[in-house]
Design a protein around this motif. Structure first.
Motif, PDB file in Angstrom:
ATOM      1  N   PHE A 153      45.021  22.858  41.262  1.00 44.84           N
ATOM      2  CA  PHE A 153      43.985  23.319  42.180  1.00 44.84           C
ATOM      3  C   PHE A 153      44.352  24.672  42.787  1.00 44.84           C
ATOM      4  CE2 PHE A 153      41.572  23.334  46.207  1.00 44.84           C
ATOM      5  CZ  PHE A 153      40.301  23.146  45.687  1.00 44.84           C
ATOM      6  N   LEU A 154      45.642  24.902  43.024  1.00 47.88           N
ATOM      7  CA  LEU A 154      46.053  26.212  43.523  1.00 47.88           C
ATOM      8  C   LEU A 154      45.751  27.303  42.500  1.00 47.88           C
ATOM      9  CD1 LEU A 154      49.437  25.362  45.284  1.00 47.88           C
ATOM     10  CD2 LEU A 154      47.310  26.124  46.378  1.00 47.88           C
ATOM     11  N   ARG A 155      45.955  27.016  41.212  1.00 50.43           N
ATOM     12  CA  ARG A 155      45.577  27.994  40.184  1.00 50.43           C
ATOM     13  C   ARG A 155      44.075  28.231  40.199  1.00 50.43           C
ATOM     14  NH1 ARG A 155      49.351  25.211  37.008  1.00 50.43           N
ATOM     15  NH2 ARG A 155      47.690  24.105  35.866  1.00 50.43           N
ATOM     16  N   ARG A 156      43.324  27.171  40.418  1.00 47.93           N
ATOM     17  CA  ARG A 156      41.874  27.322  40.490  1.00 47.93           C
ATOM     18  C   ARG A 156      41.478  28.225  41.662  1.00 47.93           C
ATOM     19  NH1 ARG A 156      37.515  24.644  38.434  1.00 47.93           N
ATOM     20  NH2 ARG A 156      35.609  24.639  39.691  1.00 47.93           N
ATOM     21  N   LEU A 157      42.104  28.021  42.805  1.00 51.77           N
ATOM     22  CA  LEU A 157      41.814  28.857  43.968  1.00 51.77           C
ATOM     23  C   LEU A 157      42.212  30.308  43.710  1.00 51.77           C
ATOM     24  CD1 LEU A 157      42.916  26.558  46.924  1.00 51.77           C
ATOM     25  CD2 LEU A 157      40.590  26.982  46.084  1.00 51.77           C
ATOM     26  N   LEU A 158      43.339  30.520  43.035  1.00 44.06           N
ATOM     27  CA  LEU A 158      43.749  31.882  42.706  1.00 44.06           C
ATOM     28  C   LEU A 158      42.724  32.537  41.782  1.00 44.06           C
ATOM     29  CD1 LEU A 158      45.735  34.233  42.723  1.00 44.06           C
ATOM     30  CD2 LEU A 158      47.023  33.063  40.898  1.00 44.06           C
ATOM     31  N   GLY A 159      42.279  31.792  40.772  1.00 47.46           N
ATOM     32  CA  GLY A 159      41.258  32.317  39.877  1.00 47.46           C
ATOM     33  C   GLY A 159      39.973  32.634  40.616  1.00 47.46           C
ATOM     34  N   LEU A 160      39.593  31.772  41.553  1.00 47.51           N
ATOM     35  CA  LEU A 160      38.394  32.008  42.349  1.00 47.51           C
ATOM     36  C   LEU A 160      38.550  33.256  43.214  1.00 47.51           C
ATOM     37  CD1 LEU A 160      35.749  30.346  42.588  1.00 47.51           C
ATOM     38  CD2 LEU A 160      36.676  29.379  44.703  1.00 47.51           C
ATOM     39  N   ALA A 161      39.739  33.447  43.789  1.00 51.70           N
ATOM     40  CA  ALA A 161      39.990  34.634  44.608  1.00 51.70           C
ATOM     41  C   ALA A 161      39.915  35.912  43.775  1.00 51.70           C
ATOM     42  CB  ALA A 161      41.359  34.519  45.283  1.00 51.70           C
ATOM     43  N   LEU A 162      40.479  35.888  42.573  1.00 51.91           N
ATOM     44  CA  LEU A 162      40.422  37.079  41.710  1.00 51.91           C
ATOM     45  C   LEU A 162      38.985  37.403  41.315  1.00 51.91           C
ATOM     46  CD1 LEU A 162      43.518  36.359  39.421  1.00 51.91           C
ATOM     47  CD2 LEU A 162      43.344  38.022  41.293  1.00 51.91           C
ATOM     48  N   LEU A 163      38.218  36.370  40.975  1.00 49.91           N
ATOM     49  CA  LEU A 163      36.804  36.588  40.687  1.00 49.91           C
ATOM     50  C   LEU A 163      36.085  37.152  41.908  1.00 49.91           C
ATOM     51  CD1 LEU A 163      35.893  33.349  38.691  1.00 49.91           C
ATOM     52  CD2 LEU A 163      35.820  35.692  37.818  1.00 49.91           C
ATOM     53  N   GLY A 164      36.404  36.608  43.078  1.00 48.99           N
ATOM     54  CA  GLY A 164      35.755  37.067  44.299  1.00 48.99           C
ATOM     55  C   GLY A 164      36.071  38.514  44.628  1.00 48.99           C
ATOM     56  N   LEU A 165      37.321  38.915  44.448  1.00 50.18           N
ATOM     57  CA  LEU A 165      37.684  40.312  44.719  1.00 50.18           C
ATOM     58  C   LEU A 165      36.936  41.253  43.785  1.00 50.18           C
ATOM     59  CD1 LEU A 165      41.530  39.928  45.307  1.00 50.18           C
ATOM     60  CD2 LEU A 165      39.808  40.595  47.011  1.00 50.18           C
ATOM     61  N   ALA A 166      36.876  40.912  42.520  1.00 47.20           N
ATOM     62  CA  ALA A 166      36.128  41.746  41.574  1.00 47.20           C
ATOM     63  C   ALA A 166      34.652  41.772  41.935  1.00 47.20           C
ATOM     64  CB  ALA A 166      36.325  41.221  40.152  1.00 47.20           C
ATOM     65  N   HIS A 167      34.120  40.624  42.301  1.00 49.64           N
ATOM     66  CA  HIS A 167      32.712  40.526  42.681  1.00 49.64           C
ATOM     67  C   HIS A 167      32.415  41.380  43.908  1.00 49.64           C
ATOM     68  CE1 HIS A 167      29.368  38.025  44.673  1.00 49.64           C
ATOM     69  NE2 HIS A 167      28.804  38.674  43.683  1.00 49.64           N
ATOM     70  N   ALA A 168      33.285  41.291  44.924  1.00 49.66           N
ATOM     71  CA  ALA A 168      33.049  42.030  46.167  1.00 49.66           C
ATOM     72  C   ALA A 168      33.083  43.538  45.956  1.00 49.66           C
ATOM     73  CB  ALA A 168      34.083  41.614  47.213  1.00 49.66           C
ATOM     74  N   TRP A 169      34.037  44.034  45.196  1.00 54.92           N
ATOM     75  CA  TRP A 169      34.179  45.476  45.007  1.00 54.92           C
ATOM     76  C   TRP A 169      33.193  46.035  43.983  1.00 54.92           C
ATOM     77  CZ3 TRP A 169      36.618  48.951  47.891  1.00 54.92           C
ATOM     78  CH2 TRP A 169      37.601  48.504  48.781  1.00 54.92           C
ATOM     79  N   LEU A 170      32.910  45.279  42.946  1.00 55.61           N
ATOM     80  CA  LEU A 170      32.105  45.823  41.856  1.00 55.61           C
ATOM     81  C   LEU A 170      30.616  45.499  41.976  1.00 55.61           C
ATOM     82  CD1 LEU A 170      34.468  45.046  38.843  1.00 55.61           C
ATOM     83  CD2 LEU A 170      34.236  47.193  40.116  1.00 55.61           C
ATOM     84  N   LEU A 171      30.267  44.388  42.666  1.00 55.99           N
ATOM     85  CA  LEU A 171      28.877  43.969  42.660  1.00 55.99           C
ATOM     86  C   LEU A 171      28.274  43.775  44.047  1.00 55.99           C
ATOM     87  CD1 LEU A 171      28.949  41.363  39.719  1.00 55.99           C
ATOM     88  CD2 LEU A 171      28.201  43.764  39.648  1.00 55.99           C
ATOM     89  N   PHE A 172      28.933  43.004  44.919  1.00 62.77           N
ATOM     90  CA  PHE A 172      28.288  42.602  46.166  1.00 62.77           C
ATOM     91  C   PHE A 172      29.315  42.408  47.266  1.00 62.77           C
ATOM     92  CE2 PHE A 172      26.293  38.984  48.671  1.00 62.77           C
ATOM     93  CZ  PHE A 172      25.421  39.814  49.355  1.00 62.77           C
ATOM     94  N   ALA A 173      29.201  43.201  48.320  1.00 61.90           N
ATOM     95  CA  ALA A 173      30.190  43.161  49.401  1.00 61.90           C
ATOM     96  C   ALA A 173      30.157  41.841  50.171  1.00 61.90           C
ATOM     97  CB  ALA A 173      29.956  44.331  50.356  1.00 61.90           C
TER      98      ALA A 173
END
Length: 434
Positions: free
Chosen positions: A128-148
């Motif tokens: 689950f910690l790996r899942r959260l890390l993956g979610l965080a990486l997706l979120g960072l890319a999403h925030a900077w590249l698509l939607f703040a």
């Protein structure tokens, strides 16, 4: 839905045994394999996720379309009565309600994943910690590249707290959730009271208009300028909303979702239309009253409310929005049981809910392509009414596409990627009926 943990299968239901398994044929790089999968997927939860996607899209589209979103003053380019009416309706029905629904479902799914790990003998915490890390990486890319206004990073961080509290007793979890919701609403209410004690200050309209104009110019200028503007948006206000509004409320709903599954309460109530009607009668009036007050103070009209009134409305909304969210949940679960029409509604919503993460990110991609320099750069140029129409068209398209995709694939594209990162192996990509 399904039935409560440990409860006998209700007569007349089509569900398989809750924790049974069935075989499914999937395509892999070594050919077609037959794998065991849990039989009784909680289809109503998928339908709720699919429904929540509409609310999230409706709110986020307003942020993409106008840099005046959330500023407290209306866009002078769209100041007709119909524009104000559309913005009011979006505030009333959608704002601050659907991220709560997604948050509750996150907590519910967390409990499902823990149960699955116990059944298979898997080690849950590292995965689950790996899942959260993956979610965080997706979120960072999403925030900077698509939607703040990304919520994924917030979910990833709060997920660590949820993991630490995974063994909390249901009663304690409910108390913690109520404390979080109550403290957040009370804090904003106290701030509203303090602001009412000091002489009112004039709203810096010229500064707010200039800031919105500069942001729109940046989003239209180039892809790099758009990325830089997202960084400024996050630094100047988005983080504040996440920390002091959405964060504590989302964590509270995580805990309520965890409790709803662990006690079997949601699964049980979902099988009783009378109890669902009681939930609607109890929750919808409270939620509607709070939403009326909130929507009427959000700068959607030509008259701007004093700052302390706006803060008081936010406090009231934070206290009552969960009631409207629960009312929506009860209403949808009730509709899903309305014979053939309910089954058709569920069949339309469930595939989109099964690939909700993919659909959420796809919504942002479309928004960025339409409203920023990535594509048409139409920010500030589309009226609220046309934005809502575009939302409905995109949502309908997502429902149809999700149905086709999930008919032949094991997971949504982003779900597949996140699952690969979580399990550290390539999951099945395509499937065929057994």
């Amino acid at each position: 839905m399904s039935y409560a943990p440990g409860q006998a299968k209700p007569e007349g239901t089509d569900a398989n045994h809750r924790h049974g398994k069935s075989a499914e044929a999937v395509f892999t790089d070594v050919g077609v394999l037959r794998i065991e999968v849990p039989r009784d997927r909680e289809h109503a939860i998928d339908a709720l996720r699919g429904f929540a996607l509409l609310g999230i899209l409706m709110v986020n589209a307003g942020s993409f379309a106008s840099t005046y979103f959330g500023v407290g003053v209306s866009d002078p380019a769209f100041s007709r009565p119909v524009d104000h009416a559309v913005r009011w309706l979006v505030s009333f029905f959608f704002e601050t309600k659907f991220y709560l629904l997604f948050s509750m479902l996150f907590g519910y799914s967390f409990a499902l994943q823990m149960d699955a790990a116990r059944r298979t003998g898997s080690v849950f915490v590292p995965r689950f910690l790996r899942r959260l890390l993956g979610l965080a990486l997706l979120g960072l890319a999403h925030a900077w590249l698509l939607f703040a206004g990304d919520i994924l990073v917030t979910y990833a961080l709060l997920g660590v707290l949820l993991l630490a509290w995974r063994d909390v007793r249901p009663g304690t979890a409910v108390v913690l959730a109520l404390v979080l919701l109550g403290a957040t609403a009370t804090g904003w209410g106290l701030l509203a009271w303090l602001m009412a004690q000091v002489p009112p200050m004039d709203l810096p309209l010229a500064e707010l208009h200039a800031k919105a104009h500069q942001a729109a110019q940046a989003y239209r200028a180039s892809a790099l300028e758009a990325i830089a503007q997202r960084g400024r948006d996050m630094a100047e206000g988005v983080w504040f909303v996440l920390v002091f509004v959405q964060g504590p409320c989302a964590l509270a709903m995580f805990l309520l979702g965890l409790t709803a599954h662990r006690t079997g309460y949601l699964a049980t109530v979902a099988q009783h239309p009378a109890r669902l009607r009681r939930w609607m009668v109890c929750c919808l009036p409270v939620g509607v009253a709070g939403a009326l007050f909130y929507a009427s103070t959000q700068g959607g009209g030509s008259v701007h409310s004093p700052e302390h009134v706006g803060l008081a409305a936010l406090a009231v909304d934070l206290a009552t929005a969960p009631f409207l969210t629960f009312g929506y949940v009860a209403l949808l679960l009730w509709l899903l049981q309305r014979g053939p029409a309910g089954r058709r509604l569920g069949a339309a919503l469930q595939p989109a809910g099964r690939m909700a993460l993919t659909n959420y990110l796809l919504q942002s991609l479309v928004g960025a392509l339409v409203f920023t320099a990535y594509g048409l750069a139409l920010v500030g140029q589309v009226s609220p009414g046309w934005v809502v129409l575009g939302v409905l068209v995109l949502y309908a398209t997502q429902l149809a596409w999700s149905h086709r995709w999930m008919a032949t694939h094991a997971y949504g594209p982003v779900e597949w990627l996140l699952r690969a990162f979580t399990q550290w192996q390539w999951p099945a990509w395509r499937r065929v009926p057994a």
